[in-house]
Motif scaffolding. Structure first.
Motif, PDB file in Angstrom:
ATOM      1  N   ARG A  84     -14.797 117.267 -60.734  1.00  0.00           N
ATOM      2  CA  ARG A  84     -14.945 116.040 -59.938  1.00  0.00           C
ATOM      3  C   ARG A  84     -13.892 115.977 -58.825  1.00  0.00           C
ATOM      4  O   ARG A  84     -14.171 115.519 -57.715  1.00  0.00           O
ATOM      5  CB  ARG A  84     -14.848 114.818 -60.846  1.00  0.00           C
ATOM      6  CG  ARG A  84     -16.114 114.579 -61.632  1.00  0.00           C
ATOM      7  CD  ARG A  84     -16.050 113.255 -62.406  1.00  0.00           C
ATOM      8  NE  ARG A  84     -17.323 112.985 -63.019  1.00  0.00           N
ATOM      9  CZ  ARG A  84     -17.537 112.994 -64.342  1.00  0.00           C
ATOM     10  NH1 ARG A  84     -16.536 113.245 -65.180  1.00  0.00           N
ATOM     11  NH2 ARG A  84     -18.729 112.729 -64.816  1.00  0.00           N
TER      12      ARG A  84
ATOM     13  N   LEU B  63     -20.794 118.768 -68.118  1.00  0.00           N
ATOM     14  CA  LEU B  63     -21.393 117.547 -68.641  1.00  0.00           C
ATOM     15  C   LEU B  63     -22.506 117.851 -69.638  1.00  0.00           C
ATOM     16  O   LEU B  63     -22.577 117.245 -70.711  1.00  0.00           O
ATOM     17  CB  LEU B  63     -21.922 116.687 -67.487  1.00  0.00           C
ATOM     18  CG  LEU B  63     -20.845 116.112 -66.564  1.00  0.00           C
ATOM     19  CD1 LEU B  63     -21.479 115.477 -65.336  1.00  0.00           C
ATOM     20  CD2 LEU B  63     -19.951 115.125 -67.299  1.00  0.00           C
TER      21      LEU B  63
ATOM     22  N   HIS C 265     -23.093 115.225 -72.501  1.00  0.00           N
ATOM     23  CA  HIS C 265     -23.203 114.066 -71.608  1.00  0.00           C
ATOM     24  C   HIS C 265     -24.444 114.259 -70.735  1.00  0.00           C
ATOM     25  O   HIS C 265     -24.345 114.361 -69.504  1.00  0.00           O
ATOM     26  CB  HIS C 265     -21.968 113.932 -70.721  1.00  0.00           C
ATOM     27  CG  HIS C 265     -20.687 113.764 -71.476  1.00  0.00           C
ATOM     28  ND1 HIS C 265     -20.348 112.597 -72.113  1.00  0.00           N
ATOM     29  CD2 HIS C 265     -19.669 114.628 -71.703  1.00  0.00           C
ATOM     30  CE1 HIS C 265     -19.160 112.739 -72.697  1.00  0.00           C
ATOM     31  NE2 HIS C 265     -18.732 113.967 -72.460  1.00  0.00           N
TER      32      HIS C 265
ATOM     33  N   ARG D 183     -26.900 112.335 -69.691  1.00  0.00           N
ATOM     34  CA  ARG D 183     -27.210 111.344 -68.650  1.00  0.00           C
ATOM     35  C   ARG D 183     -26.365 111.569 -67.395  1.00  0.00           C
ATOM     36  O   ARG D 183     -26.838 111.383 -66.279  1.00  0.00           O
ATOM     37  CB  ARG D 183     -26.994 109.926 -69.182  1.00  0.00           C
ATOM     38  CG  ARG D 183     -28.094 109.490 -70.096  1.00  0.00           C
ATOM     39  CD  ARG D 183     -28.006 107.992 -70.370  1.00  0.00           C
ATOM     40  NE  ARG D 183     -29.047 107.633 -71.295  1.00  0.00           N
ATOM     41  CZ  ARG D 183     -28.840 106.994 -72.437  1.00  0.00           C
ATOM     42  NH1 ARG D 183     -27.618 106.619 -72.772  1.00  0.00           N
ATOM     43  NH2 ARG D 183     -29.836 106.713 -73.234  1.00  0.00           N
ATOM     44  N   GLU D 184     -25.109 111.942 -67.597  1.00  0.00           N
ATOM     45  CA  GLU D 184     -24.235 112.220 -66.448  1.00  0.00           C
ATOM     46  C   GLU D 184     -24.573 113.565 -65.811  1.00  0.00           C
ATOM     47  O   GLU D 184     -24.382 113.747 -64.613  1.00  0.00           O
ATOM     48  CB  GLU D 184     -22.768 112.212 -66.882  1.00  0.00           C
ATOM     49  CG  GLU D 184     -22.245 110.843 -67.282  1.00  0.00           C
ATOM     50  CD  GLU D 184     -20.807 110.928 -67.740  1.00  0.00           C
ATOM     51  OE1 GLU D 184     -19.935 111.224 -66.898  1.00  0.00           O
ATOM     52  OE2 GLU D 184     -20.571 110.716 -68.947  1.00  0.00           O
TER      53      GLU D 184
END
Length: 186
Positions: A141, A161, A166, A168-169
């Motif tokens: 990020r 992710l 994760h 959804r991310e």
């Protein structure tokens, strides 16, 4: 009529012409008693300290002795703390040779001394390979914040992710990757 002499039979080809050694240049100085001649010493080349380190690393790599390379880099770090080039190589070697916690600590030290996207990308990739997905995602990020078009950082973030559970991310990152690199989404 002139006789032809083959090159091998020519006298110059049989006996080389002797040459006298060329003396080293001399410096002259004058005194009341007259000029005196002092031989000039030629300085021999000595590699710089950094070149000596590079030579040690090369030889250690050639001999497949990473522990020697690590020792040389750790000794260098004591004398030259926070040297980005040495820290980066030390970080790589530590991670690759079973000393991941030490290597990751050195990467963090490197990023504090000299924040640069190449070193951060290596650090994030090492975290990803070591299955430290949340930390890898955080570093990807940071890379994306500095360059939103960095395909490698988007792919790394999507992997971190998705593999870090994760989904959804990960989904928006995966969509970004498929839009920007439609021919290669592996």
């Amino acid at each position: 009529k002139v006789a032809h002499v083959p090159p091998a039979a020519h006298p110059a080809a049989i006996a080389p012409v002797p040459t006298a050694p060329v003396p080293a240049p001399a410096a002259t100085t004058g005194t009341a008693a007259g000029p005196s001649v002092t031989p000039v010493r030629r300085q021999t080349w000595k590699p710089s300290e950094r070149q000596q380190l590079r030579d040690k690393l090369y030889l250690a790599g050639k001999a497949n002795r990473p522990s020697d390379a690590i020792a040389a880099l750790e000794a260098w770090d004591v004398k030259h703390p926070r040297d980005p080039e040495a820290l980066r190589e030390l970080s790589r070697l530590l991670v690759r040779n079973g000393r991941a916690p030490d290597g990751l600590a050195r990467y963090r030290e490197l990023l504090m001394a000299s924040p640069n996207s190449g070193a951060r990308a290596e650090y994030a990739a090492a975290l990803l390979a070591l299955q430290q997905y949340d930390s890898a995602a955080a570093n990807y990020r940071i890379l994306i914040a500095s360059d939103s078009n960095d395909v490698g950082a988007h792919v790394g973030l999507a992997r971190a992710l998705a593999w870090g559970n994760h989904p959804r991310e990960a989904d928006p990152e995966l969509r970004w990757v498929t839009l920007h690199v439609p021919g290669d989404t592996t």
